[in-house]
Write a protein that holds these residues in place. Structure first.
Motif, short mmCIF file in Angstrom:
data_model
loop_
_atom_site.label_atom_id
_atom_site.label_comp_id
_atom_site.label_asym_id
_atom_site.label_seq_id
_atom_site.Cartn_x
_atom_site.Cartn_y
_atom_site.Cartn_z
N VAL A 350 0.85 -1.19 0.00
CA VAL A 350 0.00 0.00 0.00
C VAL A 350 0.89 1.24 0.00
N GLN A 351 0.57 2.18 -0.87
CA GLN A 351 1.35 3.44 -0.97
C GLN A 351 1.40 4.15 0.38
N PRO A 352 2.60 4.51 0.86
CA PRO A 352 2.74 5.14 2.18
C PRO A 352 2.53 6.66 2.14
N THR A 353 2.38 7.25 3.33
CA THR A 353 2.37 8.72 3.40
C THR A 353 3.83 9.20 3.32
N LYS A 354 4.00 10.49 3.04
CA LYS A 354 5.35 11.05 2.99
C LYS A 354 6.01 10.97 4.37
N ASP A 355 5.22 11.16 5.43
CA ASP A 355 5.78 11.05 6.79
C ASP A 355 6.31 9.65 7.07
N MET A 356 5.57 8.63 6.63
CA MET A 356 6.02 7.25 6.83
C MET A 356 7.34 7.00 6.11
N LEU A 357 7.46 7.53 4.90
CA LEU A 357 8.70 7.37 4.13
C LEU A 357 9.87 8.06 4.84
N ARG A 358 9.62 9.29 5.29
CA ARG A 358 10.70 10.07 5.91
C ARG A 358 11.15 9.45 7.22
N LYS A 359 10.23 8.77 7.91
CA LYS A 359 10.58 8.11 9.17
C LYS A 359 11.65 7.05 8.92
N ILE A 360 11.54 6.36 7.79
CA ILE A 360 12.50 5.29 7.48
C ILE A 360 13.73 5.83 6.76
N ARG A 361 13.55 6.81 5.90
CA ARG A 361 14.65 7.21 5.01
C ARG A 361 15.26 8.56 5.34
N GLY A 362 14.72 9.27 6.35
CA GLY A 362 15.30 10.56 6.71
C GLY A 362 14.91 11.67 5.75
N GLU A 363 15.67 12.77 5.83
CA GLU A 363 15.30 13.99 5.10
C GLU A 363 16.14 14.21 3.85
N ASN A 364 17.20 13.37 3.66
CA ASN A 364 18.18 13.67 2.62
C ASN A 364 17.81 13.18 1.22
N SER A 365 16.81 12.37 1.11
CA SER A 365 16.54 11.72 -0.18
C SER A 365 16.09 12.70 -1.26
N ILE A 366 16.30 12.30 -2.47
CA ILE A 366 15.72 12.96 -3.65
C ILE A 366 14.90 11.91 -4.39
N TYR A 367 15.56 10.78 -4.64
CA TYR A 367 15.00 9.74 -5.50
C TYR A 367 13.99 8.86 -4.75
N HIS A 368 13.15 8.18 -5.53
CA HIS A 368 12.24 7.17 -5.01
C HIS A 368 11.27 7.72 -3.96
N ASN A 369 10.62 8.80 -4.28
CA ASN A 369 9.57 9.34 -3.40
C ASN A 369 8.22 8.91 -3.96
N ASN A 370 7.61 7.91 -3.32
CA ASN A 370 6.29 7.44 -3.77
C ASN A 370 5.21 7.78 -2.74
N GLY A 371 5.46 8.82 -1.93
CA GLY A 371 4.51 9.19 -0.87
C GLY A 371 3.20 9.72 -1.42
N ILE A 372 2.18 9.67 -0.56
CA ILE A 372 0.83 10.14 -0.92
C ILE A 372 0.85 11.67 -1.12
N GLN A 373 0.25 12.13 -2.20
CA GLN A 373 0.18 13.55 -2.55
C GLN A 373 -1.14 14.15 -2.06
N THR A 374 -1.08 15.38 -1.53
CA THR A 374 -2.30 16.07 -1.09
C THR A 374 -2.53 17.34 -1.91
N TRP A 375 -3.77 17.52 -2.39
CA TRP A 375 -4.19 18.78 -3.00
C TRP A 375 -5.25 19.40 -2.09
N ALA A 376 -5.06 20.65 -1.69
CA ALA A 376 -6.09 21.37 -0.93
C ALA A 376 -6.95 22.13 -1.93
N ILE A 377 -8.28 21.90 -1.88
CA ILE A 377 -9.21 22.60 -2.78
C ILE A 377 -9.98 23.61 -1.94
N ASN A 378 -9.99 24.88 -2.34
CA ASN A 378 -10.75 25.86 -1.58
C ASN A 378 -12.18 26.00 -2.12
#
Ligand code: MTE
Ligand code: CO
Length: 389
Positions: A350-378
């Motif tokens: 199941v596709q993870p949230t960006k927070d879940m990814l960062r918990k495992i991989r830290g803040e330094n990554s560029i590549y392989h970001n498959n985190g969930i994307q959020t769009w705010a609609i007003n």
């Protein structure tokens, strides 16, 4: 009663003859679709020669990317090869080193497959937080095309890989001479030496006349303008698999050879470049999902930032390592929304949230970001790239 709509009146195009059949021997889109195009992000790279542009995902539907809209990534500009001077060399740990012309390649049995190509850097600029306003820029380093090509296995069998041969080094004929180490098992499994995309010859930007297709694996390995494949007994550790395309972890070590692209999805409309313009009422959400490990049997959509999830409707072919299209229709009451999509692939991942990814991989990554994307609609239907936790 509604006011009269001038658009229903007789129009000039109903009163005069149109262009004849020879006007555009190679067809182009309607002049009203001129905004549907690849775009780059100027500050991202120092120049346009070693650069990238992005597929306009927010304008597309279905699963196939039209050839003229496939994002481009090249390290030394577009090579303009003369197909008569095209050669593919197989050397290294083989019984018989060989050189093939384009015509030679066409005499092998060929296959047709639809595959996505995603650059490992796709969404890389979003790793530390929401940055680019549009799915074209956050997720547009991807295209999904039907390839016609020869299984690499058949070409390798022709040359005869020696027992010690375990790795391949495909090399490009562009001025960057791009190379990557590819394990032999992958080459024998599903790699293609491809010369057609969506039925016609590859575009120069995509590696005309021949590129390597490495299904489900990061785009960097799909060597364009393929001129040589060397067989060796170990990986080469070249630039693109050491200094680039590795994931620097929080402890300072780097994750290498992360070839398979994890399941990922994005809502393409509404999105920052495709706001809701019709006001409240019946609204169609659509997007794409893909996995380097198989198919996408299911995508969930949330309207409230992940409190409630709804199963989306899949529509179109469900093919291995190919893009999938999903829809979710609902009645919008005009209140602000936090839209997200979440892909499930055929392995159960199941596709993870960006927070879940960062918990495992830290803040330094560029590549392989498959985190969930959020769009705010007003309330006006305007969409913005945001992050929520
Ligand atoms: N092959 C060659 N010869 N030269 C390149 O610069 N770029 C790679 C790969 N193959 C590249 C190459 C990268 S990083 C990616 S993501 C894909 O090609 C992009 O393929 P596309 O331009 O068809 O989208
Ligand atoms: Co790339």
């Amino acid at each position: 009663a509604r006011a009269a709509d001038p658009a229903i009146a007789v129009k000039p195009w109903m009163q005069e003859l149109g262009d004849g059949v020879d006007t555009s021997p190679y067809g182009m889109p309607s002049e009203y679709e001129a905004h549907v195009k690849r775009r780059n992000v100027e500050w991202l790279t120092a120049d346009t020669v070693s650069s990238i542009n992005f597929t306009p995902l927010h304008e597309l539907d279905g699963i196939i990317t039209p050839n003229g809209l496939c994002f481009e990534r090249h390290h030394a500009g577009v090579a303009r090869l003369d197909p008569r001077e095209y050669r593919l060399m197989i050397n290294g740990l083989v019984d018989t080193p060989m050189v093939f012309t384009l015509e030679d390649l066409m005499r092998f049995p060929r296959e047709n497959h639809v595959y996505f190509l995603e650059c490992a850097a796709n969404s890389g600029m979003e790793w530390r937080g929401a940055q680019l306003n549009g799915c074209q820029f956050t997720h547009g380093m991807i295209h999904n095309v039907m390839y016609t090509g020869v299984p690499l296995r058949l070409i390798l069998e022709e040359a005869g890989v020696r027992t010690a041969g375990k790795w391949l080094l495909p090399e490009g004929a562009d001025a960057s001479a791009m190379t990557r180490s590819v394990p032999l098992e992958k080459a024998m499994d599903d790699c293609l030496v491809a010369f057609k995309m969506n039925g016609e010859a590859l575009r120069p930007e995509q590696g005309y006349p021949v590129r390597l297709v490495v299904p489900g694996w990061e785009g960097n390995m799909w060597v364009k303008w393929l001129r040589r494949i060397e067989v060796g007994d170990q990986p080469w550790h070249h630039r693109e698999e050491t200094s680039k395309y590795t994931d620097l972890l929080a402890d300072g070590s780097a994750r290498r050879f992360t070839w398979e692209m994890d399941a990922k999805s994005v809502i393409t409309s509404p999105s920052p470049q495709a706001p809701i313009t019709h006001g409240k009422g019946h609204t169609v959400i659509t997007g794409v999902a893909w996995s380097g490990r198989g198919t996408i049997p299911r995508v969930d959509v949330t309207l409230d930032g992940g409190i409630n999830w709804h199963q989306a409707r899949m529509s179109g072919p469900s093919l291995e390592k190919s893009m999938h299209r999903f829809y979710y229709e609902f009645d919008w009451d005009g209140s602000p929304l936090l839209l997200q999509s979440r892909a499930h692939d055929s392995t159960g991942y199941v596709q993870p949230t960006k927070d879940m990814l960062r918990k495992i991989r830290g803040e330094n990554s560029i590549y392989h970001n498959n985190g969930i994307q959020t769009w705010a609609i007003n309330a006006e239907g305007i969409a913005e790239n945001v992050e929520i936790s």
